[in-house]
Every structure is written in structure tokens, then in C-alpha cells.
Design a protein around this motif. Structure first.
Motif, PDB file in Angstrom:
ATOM      1  N   TYR A  21      54.609  41.874  58.555  1.00  0.00           N
ATOM      2  CA  TYR A  21      55.892  41.377  59.057  1.00  0.00           C
ATOM      3  C   TYR A  21      56.516  40.303  58.163  1.00  0.00           C
ATOM      4  CZ  TYR A  21      54.469  43.945  63.170  1.00  0.00           C
ATOM      5  OH  TYR A  21      54.058  44.941  64.014  1.00  0.00           O
ATOM      6  N   ALA A  22      55.962  40.097  56.973  1.00  0.00           N
ATOM      7  CA  ALA A  22      56.467  39.072  56.057  1.00  0.00           C
ATOM      8  C   ALA A  22      57.986  39.127  55.854  1.00  0.00           C
ATOM      9  CB  ALA A  22      55.738  39.150  54.712  1.00  0.00           C
ATOM     10  N   PRO A  23      58.586  40.316  55.688  1.00  0.00           N
ATOM     11  CA  PRO A  23      60.044  40.339  55.460  1.00  0.00           C
ATOM     12  C   PRO A  23      60.859  39.718  56.601  1.00  0.00           C
ATOM     13  CG  PRO A  23      59.086  42.479  54.969  1.00  0.00           C
ATOM     14  CD  PRO A  23      58.004  41.637  55.610  1.00  0.00           C
ATOM     15  N   VAL A  46      54.984  29.785  58.468  1.00  0.00           N
ATOM     16  CA  VAL A  46      54.197  30.522  59.456  1.00  0.00           C
ATOM     17  C   VAL A  46      52.724  30.574  59.066  1.00  0.00           C
ATOM     18  CG1 VAL A  46      56.117  32.018  60.152  1.00  0.00           C
ATOM     19  CG2 VAL A  46      54.642  32.723  58.265  1.00  0.00           C
ATOM     20  N   TRP A  47      51.880  30.999  60.016  1.00  0.00           N
ATOM     21  CA  TRP A  47      50.485  31.379  59.765  1.00  0.00           C
ATOM     22  C   TRP A  47      50.510  32.876  59.605  1.00  0.00           C
ATOM     23  CZ3 TRP A  47      45.847  30.250  58.352  1.00  0.00           C
ATOM     24  CH2 TRP A  47      45.276  29.020  58.618  1.00  0.00           C
ATOM     25  N   MET A  48      50.263  33.384  58.418  1.00  0.00           N
ATOM     26  CA  MET A  48      50.328  34.817  58.169  1.00  0.00           C
ATOM     27  C   MET A  48      48.955  35.302  57.742  1.00  0.00           C
ATOM     28  SD  MET A  48      53.494  36.797  56.539  1.00  0.00           S
ATOM     29  CE  MET A  48      54.378  36.471  58.059  1.00  0.00           C
ATOM     30  N   GLN A  83      51.041  45.537  48.128  1.00  0.00           N
ATOM     31  CA  GLN A  83      50.597  44.516  49.074  1.00  0.00           C
ATOM     32  C   GLN A  83      51.734  44.117  50.025  1.00  0.00           C
ATOM     33  OE1 GLN A  83      51.558  43.893  46.018  1.00  0.00           O
ATOM     34  NE2 GLN A  83      52.509  41.904  45.866  1.00  0.00           N
ATOM     35  N   ASN A  84      51.360  43.702  51.235  1.00  0.00           N
ATOM     36  CA  ASN A  84      52.356  43.185  52.187  1.00  0.00           C
ATOM     37  C   ASN A  84      52.710  41.741  51.897  1.00  0.00           C
ATOM     38  OD1 ASN A  84      52.741  45.486  53.820  1.00  0.00           O
ATOM     39  ND2 ASN A  84      50.843  45.074  54.911  1.00  0.00           N
ATOM     40  N   LEU A  85      51.734  40.991  51.360  1.00  0.00           N
ATOM     41  CA  LEU A  85      51.928  39.572  51.086  1.00  0.00           C
ATOM     42  C   LEU A  85      50.942  39.145  50.015  1.00  0.00           C
ATOM     43  CD1 LEU A  85      53.288  36.847  52.167  1.00  0.00           C
ATOM     44  CD2 LEU A  85      51.148  36.528  53.416  1.00  0.00           C
ATOM     45  N   ASN A 131      58.590  40.420  45.787  1.00  0.00           N
ATOM     46  CA  ASN A 131      57.353  40.455  46.565  1.00  0.00           C
ATOM     47  C   ASN A 131      57.299  39.188  47.412  1.00  0.00           C
ATOM     48  OD1 ASN A 131      55.843  42.869  45.545  1.00  0.00           O
ATOM     49  ND2 ASN A 131      56.163  41.798  43.618  1.00  0.00           N
ATOM     50  N   PHE A 132      56.768  39.311  48.613  1.00  0.00           N
ATOM     51  CA  PHE A 132      56.661  38.155  49.499  1.00  0.00           C
ATOM     52  C   PHE A 132      55.361  37.421  49.220  1.00  0.00           C
ATOM     53  CE2 PHE A 132      59.505  41.076  51.652  1.00  0.00           C
ATOM     54  CZ  PHE A 132      60.592  40.225  51.887  1.00  0.00           C
TER      55      PHE A 132
END
Length: 109
Positions: free
Chosen positions: A18-20, A27-29, A54-56, A95-96
Motif C-alpha cells: 500500500y506504499a503508493p 507510517v509503520w510499513m 519490490q513494493n518498498l 520507486n517507493f
């Protein structure tokens, strides 16, 4: 400031996928550690998949790497483990990522 929120758990854990939706929010991701990449003065932790899928990415800078490995052991031995980072979600070359300077803002589960 960040560690105060982390310790009190005011912020809920959010999945790295949900990074985007949290761009420029603090936040705590969390996600599964899929890749560790060491470059010059930083270590990149790619969550949920290897670069570039990768998502993050969690970027550890400076002495944060030594502090994290002192507490949790080698990051390469943590592949497949859940990793959480507290910080602002930023964009780096489409990239996030979350940049970590203080090891207290990273948790390995």
C-alpha cells in the motif's frame, strides 16, 4: 520524534503493497524481506520482491546498518522475515522507499 511514535505504537502497521497510498506520509510499513543490496554507504532492503518489482525499499544509511545488524544479526540471514520501518514514504526514481538513519525505526520480526 519518530522513535517516540514507534515505541508507543500510535501508528498501525501497513503492508508495503500500500506504499503508493501513503506517499509523503510517515507510517509503520511492513513487508517480507526479499533482497538485501549493499551500495557504498547504504544498504537497501527490498520488500515483497526483488528490485525492480519490490513494493518498498528501506534504505539504511550510515551507522544504522551496524546498529541493526548488532541487534538482529546479518540482514542477509533475515531473508523471508517480516521487516517493518517507521518513516516517511518517499519516491526515488519511481520507486517507493523509507530512509532510515536511526536503527530504532526498524524492526525485524
Amino acid at each position: 520524534k519518530g522513535s517516540q511514535y514507534r515505541k508507543s505504537r500510535v501508528v498501525n502497521e501497513i503492508s508495503a503493497q500500500y506504499a503508493p497510498y501513503y506517499f509523503h506520509e510517515t507510517v509503520w510499513m511492513c513487508g517480507e524481506l526479499a533482497q538485501v543490496k549493499v551500495l557504498n554507504n547504504m544498504t537497501l532492503l527490498n520488500l515483497d520482491d526483488k528490485y525492480p518489482q519490490q513494493n518498498l525499499t528501506i534504505m539504511l544509511r550510515g551507522k544504522a546498518v551496524d546498529s541493526v545488524e548488532s541487534e538482529y544479526g546479518s540482514l542477509n540471514s533475515k531473508l523471508g522475515h517480516k521487516i517493518c520501518a517507521f518513516g516517511e514514504v518517499v519516491d526515488y526514481k519511481d520507486n517507493f522507499e523509507i530512509i532510515i538513519d536511526d536503527a530504532r525505526d526498524l524492526e525485524v520480526k
